[in-house]
Each structure stands twice: as structure tokens, then as C-alpha cells.
Design a protein around this motif. Structure first.
Motif, PDB file in Angstrom:
ATOM      1  N   ILE A   1      37.684  48.817  37.114  1.00 45.85           N
ATOM      2  CA  ILE A   1      36.987  48.433  38.339  1.00 45.85           C
ATOM      3  C   ILE A   1      37.761  49.006  39.520  1.00 45.85           C
ATOM      4  O   ILE A   1      38.927  48.648  39.727  1.00 45.85           O
ATOM      5  N   SER A   2      37.133  49.906  40.263  1.00 49.33           N
ATOM      6  CA  SER A   2      37.779  50.536  41.417  1.00 49.33           C
ATOM      7  C   SER A   2      36.991  50.224  42.685  1.00 49.33           C
ATOM      8  O   SER A   2      35.764  50.169  42.651  1.00 49.33           O
ATOM      9  N   PHE A   3      37.709  50.035  43.795  1.00 50.51           N
ATOM     10  CA  PHE A   3      37.047  49.734  45.062  1.00 50.51           C
ATOM     11  C   PHE A   3      38.047  49.908  46.202  1.00 50.51           C
ATOM     12  O   PHE A   3      39.270  49.935  45.985  1.00 50.51           O
ATOM     13  N   THR A   4      37.505  50.021  47.422  1.00 52.77           N
ATOM     14  CA  THR A   4      38.327  50.057  48.632  1.00 52.77           C
ATOM     15  C   THR A   4      38.038  48.795  49.429  1.00 52.77           C
ATOM     16  O   THR A   4      36.922  48.620  49.941  1.00 52.77           O
ATOM     17  N   PRO A   5      39.011  47.888  49.558  1.00 51.30           N
ATOM     18  CA  PRO A   5      38.752  46.632  50.273  1.00 51.30           C
ATOM     19  C   PRO A   5      38.783  46.818  51.792  1.00 51.30           C
ATOM     20  O   PRO A   5      39.431  47.729  52.307  1.00 51.30           O
ATOM     21  N   VAL A   6      38.094  45.943  52.476  1.00 53.05           N
ATOM     22  CA  VAL A   6      38.121  45.911  53.937  1.00 53.05           C
ATOM     23  C   VAL A   6      39.236  44.987  54.415  1.00 53.05           C
ATOM     24  O   VAL A   6      39.822  45.196  55.477  1.00 53.05           O
ATOM     25  N   SER A   7      39.550  43.972  53.591  1.00 54.32           N
ATOM     26  CA  SER A   7      40.547  42.969  53.965  1.00 54.32           C
ATOM     27  C   SER A   7      41.608  42.856  52.882  1.00 54.32           C
ATOM     28  O   SER A   7      41.339  43.102  51.700  1.00 54.32           O
ATOM     29  N   ASP A   8      42.804  42.454  53.272  1.00 54.97           N
ATOM     30  CA  ASP A   8      43.844  42.145  52.295  1.00 54.97           C
ATOM     31  C   ASP A   8      43.407  40.936  51.471  1.00 54.97           C
ATOM     32  O   ASP A   8      42.745  40.021  51.983  1.00 54.97           O
ATOM     33  N   ALA A   9      43.774  40.919  50.198  1.00 56.92           N
ATOM     34  CA  ALA A   9      43.415  39.796  49.329  1.00 56.92           C
ATOM     35  C   ALA A   9      44.406  39.717  48.176  1.00 56.92           C
ATOM     36  O   ALA A   9      45.200  40.636  47.938  1.00 56.92           O
ATOM     37  N   ASP A  10      44.359  38.578  47.466  1.00 57.46           N
ATOM     38  CA  ASP A  10      45.299  38.322  46.369  1.00 57.46           C
ATOM     39  C   ASP A  10      44.631  38.298  45.004  1.00 57.46           C
ATOM     40  O   ASP A  10      45.314  38.444  43.984  1.00 57.46           O
ATOM     41  N   GLN A  11      43.319  38.082  44.957  1.00 52.47           N
ATOM     42  CA  GLN A  11      42.637  37.923  43.673  1.00 52.47           C
ATOM     43  C   GLN A  11      41.309  38.669  43.679  1.00 52.47           C
ATOM     44  O   GLN A  11      40.698  38.878  44.731  1.00 52.47           O
ATOM     45  N   LEU A  12      40.889  39.037  42.470  1.00 50.53           N
ATOM     46  CA  LEU A  12      39.563  39.622  42.274  1.00 50.53           C
ATOM     47  C   LEU A  12      38.779  38.730  41.316  1.00 50.53           C
ATOM     48  O   LEU A  12      39.259  38.405  40.228  1.00 50.53           O
ATOM     49  N   TYR A  13      37.586  38.342  41.744  1.00 47.40           N
ATOM     50  CA  TYR A  13      36.662  37.583  40.893  1.00 47.40           C
ATOM     51  C   TYR A  13      35.558  38.532  40.451  1.00 47.40           C
ATOM     52  O   TYR A  13      34.962  39.238  41.271  1.00 47.40           O
ATOM     53  N   LEU A  14      35.289  38.564  39.155  1.00 46.42           N
ATOM     54  CA  LEU A  14      34.255  39.451  38.610  1.00 46.42           C
ATOM     55  C   LEU A  14      33.325  38.637  37.726  1.00 46.42           C
ATOM     56  O   LEU A  14      33.777  37.874  36.873  1.00 46.42           O
ATOM     57  N   ARG A  15      32.029  38.833  37.941  1.00 48.58           N
ATOM     58  CA  ARG A  15      31.022  38.214  37.080  1.00 48.58           C
ATOM     59  C   ARG A  15      30.074  39.294  36.578  1.00 48.58           C
ATOM     60  O   ARG A  15      29.555  40.083  37.374  1.00 48.58           O
ATOM     61  N   ALA A  16      29.879  39.347  35.264  1.00 48.87           N
ATOM     62  CA  ALA A  16      28.934  40.280  34.658  1.00 48.87           C
ATOM     63  C   ALA A  16      27.578  39.579  34.561  1.00 48.87           C
ATOM     64  O   ALA A  16      27.400  38.672  33.741  1.00 48.87           O
ATOM     65  N   ARG A  17      26.625  39.981  35.377  1.00 52.31           N
ATOM     66  CA  ARG A  17      25.315  39.330  35.432  1.00 52.31           C
ATOM     67  C   ARG A  17      24.368  39.874  34.362  1.00 52.31           C
ATOM     68  O   ARG A  17      23.624  39.118  33.735  1.00 52.31           O
ATOM     69  N   LEU A  18      24.370  41.199  34.185  1.00 56.36           N
ATOM     70  CA  LEU A  18      23.468  41.837  33.230  1.00 56.36           C
ATOM     71  C   LEU A  18      24.183  42.990  32.535  1.00 56.36           C
ATOM     72  O   LEU A  18      25.027  43.652  33.150  1.00 56.36           O
ATOM     73  N   PRO A  19      23.831  43.236  31.262  1.00 55.80           N
ATOM     74  CA  PRO A  19      22.987  42.396  30.403  1.00 55.80           C
ATOM     75  C   PRO A  19      23.726  41.126  29.986  1.00 55.80           C
ATOM     76  O   PRO A  19      24.940  41.032  30.139  1.00 55.80           O
ATOM     77  N   LEU A  20      22.997  40.179  29.460  1.00 57.20           N
ATOM     78  CA  LEU A  20      23.601  38.924  29.034  1.00 57.20           C
ATOM     79  C   LEU A  20      24.524  39.162  27.839  1.00 57.20           C
ATOM     80  O   LEU A  20      24.331  40.092  27.067  1.00 57.20           O
ATOM     81  N   GLY A  21      25.509  38.294  27.708  1.00 56.74           N
ATOM     82  CA  GLY A  21      26.369  38.354  26.531  1.00 56.74           C
ATOM     83  C   GLY A  21      27.784  38.828  26.772  1.00 56.74           C
ATOM     84  O   GLY A  21      28.596  38.844  25.849  1.00 56.74           O
ATOM     85  N   PHE A  22      28.129  39.238  28.003  1.00 55.20           N
ATOM     86  CA  PHE A  22      29.518  39.602  28.285  1.00 55.20           C
ATOM     87  C   PHE A  22      30.416  38.381  28.056  1.00 55.20           C
ATOM     88  O   PHE A  22      30.043  37.254  28.382  1.00 55.20           O
ATOM     89  N   ASP A  23      31.603  38.600  27.521  1.00 54.32           N
ATOM     90  CA  ASP A  23      32.533  37.503  27.267  1.00 54.32           C
ATOM     91  C   ASP A  23      33.959  37.998  27.524  1.00 54.32           C
ATOM     92  O   ASP A  23      34.463  38.858  26.804  1.00 54.32           O
ATOM     93  N   PHE A  24      34.592  37.434  28.556  1.00 52.05           N
ATOM     94  CA  PHE A  24      35.951  37.838  28.921  1.00 52.05           C
ATOM     95  C   PHE A  24      37.017  36.942  28.303  1.00 52.05           C
ATOM     96  O   PHE A  24      38.203  37.080  28.633  1.00 52.05           O
ATOM     97  N   THR A  25      36.638  36.043  27.432  1.00 53.88           N
ATOM     98  CA  THR A  25      37.607  35.150  26.791  1.00 53.88           C
ATOM     99  C   THR A  25      38.666  35.962  26.045  1.00 53.88           C
ATOM    100  O   THR A  25      38.340  36.805  25.222  1.00 53.88           O
TER     101      THR A  25
END
Length: 378
Positions: free
Chosen positions: A85-109
Motif C-alpha cells: 500500500i503506497s500513498f502520499t499523506p497530506v498530514s503527519d500520522a502514526d497509524q494506517l487503518y485499512l479495510r478491504a470492502r470488495l470482494p468479500l472474504g478478505f481476512d487479515f487475521t
């Protein structure tokens, strides 16, 4: 500045619309406001003025890219894989939250972060939080490994949010659809290899094993989770099996209905055919109908064990094959076949023996087992 051609009576509400572009983030509180000033049309004297606070800006992550990475990593739906996952942030931050919406069935456990200085904080099926310090204007890259891809395959959709450690949201990119297109899963239900002797039982009766370094017919019974349309390609490759266009055939089971195709390329360990007029339809995961059988001629390698080589089976869209993920793939996880050595057998008369007709003579049987280790000769 707006100039009214006619005088506007006092206490009359004036409404107008202005198209504007939001800034990258909310300006400082002393600057985040709008000012309205009413001038006299003739003397330019200020008649009235007012100011009011503007709205909060939700900064958007820039140049977002989400890709499956690793040449030896799985890419098929429902398998364990690795993602960048690559991106250029506008603001400083400490954490990234990611949710896989589609397709169903992603599992990050049970997943892990491979990028330097990053750590998995929490997972919840299709959601993951990563400790990742990011800085405004500096491109960041987060690599997540050992997570389960969604089912079926197809276009992907993700939510990305950066936060401070206290939970305050900084930047976001919601319903992002510019990531990878998830390949479907090619499930191989059955595979066989038949020698020329087995294919012609009338000429060569009896059970015969397939030898190494010999021509044979390979058959795979498979299903896919994403439909392949006419003009799409089917690719079959192996590092050590040599492919030939002879007798390439696809049928739909169990009726053995022909699926029209034409071989467009074959180079040693790979063969590519194009679907001409019939689609290869999807199958619900876990079910076997419809299934398809593909068969072709190959030259077997000098490798006796099935695990010594693997077959890659993929369906792809036409185009630059090196720049796109396949439509469906088995991730080159289908093993080869158990092959037998072409043992050398020679019977010869000892030089010291005469060989008159009807005489009993001593002979010498020469057997070269090559790579095999026989325990008994019959």
C-alpha cells in the motif's frame, strides 16, 4: 467580486453560487473563514461587512496505489498473499487503518508487516490497523504479508484512513477502486498423464506407466471463479515439460461439449490458446459443475518425482501479459506426474559360448537402472 446591474432593495436575500476548489487540508483557524463586503456601486464606500467560519476539510491521501507483490507469492482468490500500500499523506500520522470492502472474504487475521518500522496493531477479518509513522508530503509504503485474499476475484475496493495514536483522524481515501484486479482461482480437480501406449490399447494392451523423456498426453480437469470470454487466453506452462500444439483440446464436462480454441503460441515449456467462440463459465467455489478438461501433447522431463516440477494454468485477457494480473490462476501450485525411468535392458551371449541351433547357452542380461534404485527384477 460581483457587480449587480440593478439596485437591490434593503433586507432582500441575495443568493449566488461560486465554484471553488477545496484546499488539501483545513486551514489554520485564523484563516479558515469567509468574508463578505458590500460596496457602494458609485462611491466604492463599504456599506456592510460580515465573516463566518468555513467548513472542515477532510484531507485526501494522494497517489494511492495498492498492489499484490512478490514473484513467488499467491495471487489467486482465497489464497494467502502479500500486498503493498503506497500513498502520499497530506498530514503527519502514526497509524494506517485499512479495510478491504470488495470482494468479500478478505481476512487479515495473523498477518504481519514486512516494511521497515511498521507493526500490526490489530486485525478484525477484513480490517487491519498498522503502526506506521507517515509524514506530510513524503511518500509511504506499507507491505502486509500472510493475509487471505477475498473470494471469487474481481475489482477491489478499499478504505484507507490515517490516524494519530490518540485516534484522531488525519487523512483518508474511502472506497478506493484504483488498486489491483483480484485474479480468480483455478482449481484442478483431477490430472492424468497417458503414454502413447495407453492411448492406443488395441496396439499396446495392458497397464503401462509413463516414461521420462517420452511423448505423452496430459489432461487437467479444472474449474474457475471468474468467467473467461471469447478471445481470452488460456496459458499452461511448466519449467521442465515441453509443450506441443498437437491435439490441444478443451471440453466442458460431463457432456464433453467442445470449447472452441486455437493455439496461438507454444515455446518449449509454455502453450497459449485463444478461446474462439465459447466462454469458460464460472463455478461456485466448492462445486464441480461446470468443469472443463484441457488436454495436450507434451514431452516428459527426466524428473521422476511429481514435486520436482509444477504446472501453471492461467486464463488471461489479451494484451501485455507482463503488465497485468491473470483473470484466473492456480499460482503454479499443480504438481507434475510420477514418471518411470526408461531402464536400459540388453541380452547378450558370452563371447566364449558357441550358439548352434537348439543349443542351451549362457547369456548375460545387462540392466542399467539409471536414476532408479531397484530392489527386485522380475
Amino acid at each position: 467580486r460581483i457587480q449587480e446591474p440593478l439596485a437591490v432593495p434593503a433586507m432582500r436575500k441575495i443568493m449566488f453560487r461560486v465554484d471553488v476548489r477545496n484546499p488539501a487540508k483545513t486551514p489554520h483557524v485564523m484563516l479558515n473563514h469567509w468574508m463578505v463586503t458590500h460596496y457602494s456601486g458609485t462611491t466604492r464606500k463599504v456599506l456592510s461587512t460580515s465573516a463566518f467560519a468555513s467548513w472542515e476539510i477532510i484531507p485526501q491521501l494522494a497517489n494511492v496505489a495498492i498492489d499484490l507483490v512478490g514473484t513467488d507469492q499467491n495471487k489467486a482468490a482465497g489464497t494467502q498473499s502479500r500486498m503493498s500500500i503506497s500513498f502520499t499523506p497530506v498530514s503527519d500520522a502514526d497509524q494506517l487503518y485499512l479495510r478491504a470492502r470488495l470482494p468479500l472474504g478478505f481476512d487479515f487475521t495473523g498477518c504481519s508487516a514486512l516494511s521497515n518500522g511498521h507493526e500490526i496493531i490489530a486485525t478484525d477479518l477484513d480490517k487491519v490497523r498498522v503502526r506506521a509513522s507517515v509524514y506530510a508530503g513524503v511518500r509511504s509504503n506499507v507491505v502486509i504479508d500472510n493475509f487471505k485474499l477475498g473470494q471469487i476475484g474481481g475489482a477491489t475496493e478499499f478504505d484507507l484512513i490515517t490516524r494519530l495514536n490518540n485516534g484522531e483522524q488525519m487523512d483518508e481515501s474511502l472506497k478506493f477502486t484504483g488498486g489491483f484486479d483480484l485474479p480468480g482461482y483455478v482449481r484442478v480437480w483431477n490430472q492424468t498423464v497417458e503414454s502413447n501406449f495407453t492411448v492406443n490399447p488395441a496396439l499396446y494392451p495392458g497397464q503401462r506407466e509413463v516414461r521420462m523423456n517420452a511423448r505423452a498426453t496430459v489432461k487437467f480437469l479444472f474449474t474457475v471463479t471468474r468467467q473467461a470470454e471469447p478471445n481470452d487466453l488460456i496459458l499452461i506452462s511448466s519449467k521442465f515439460y515441453r509443450m506441443f500444439p498437437d491435439n490441444f483440446n478443451i471440453v466442458r464436462m460431463p457432456a464433453r461439449a467442445p470449447v472452441s480454441s486455437e493455439v496461438v503460441s507454444f515455446i518449449d515449456g509454455a502453450i497459449v490458446a485463444q478461446l474462439m467462440g465459447t466462454a469458460i463459465r464460472t463455478t461456485v467455489p466448492g462445486f464441480k459443475d461446470p468443469s472443463y478438461e484441457v488436454s495436450f501433447t507434451t514431452l516428459t522431463p527426466n524428473l521422476p518425482n511429481p514435486g520436482d516440477t509444477f504446472f501453471r494454468i492461467e486464463l488471461r485477457k489479451p494484451g501485455n501479459q507482463s503488465q497485468q494480473l491473470p483473470l484466473n490462476t492456480n499460482d503454479e501450485r499443480t504438481t507434475g506426474f510420477r514418471l518411470v525411468e526408461n531402464v536400459l535392458l540388453r541380452v547378450q551371449r558370452l563371447p566364449s559360448n558357441e550358439a548352434p541351433p537348439m543349443a542351451e547357452v549362457d547369456v548375460e542380461i545387462v540392466i542399467d537402472p539409471k536414476s532408479t534404485v531397484p530392489e527386485e527384477f522380475l
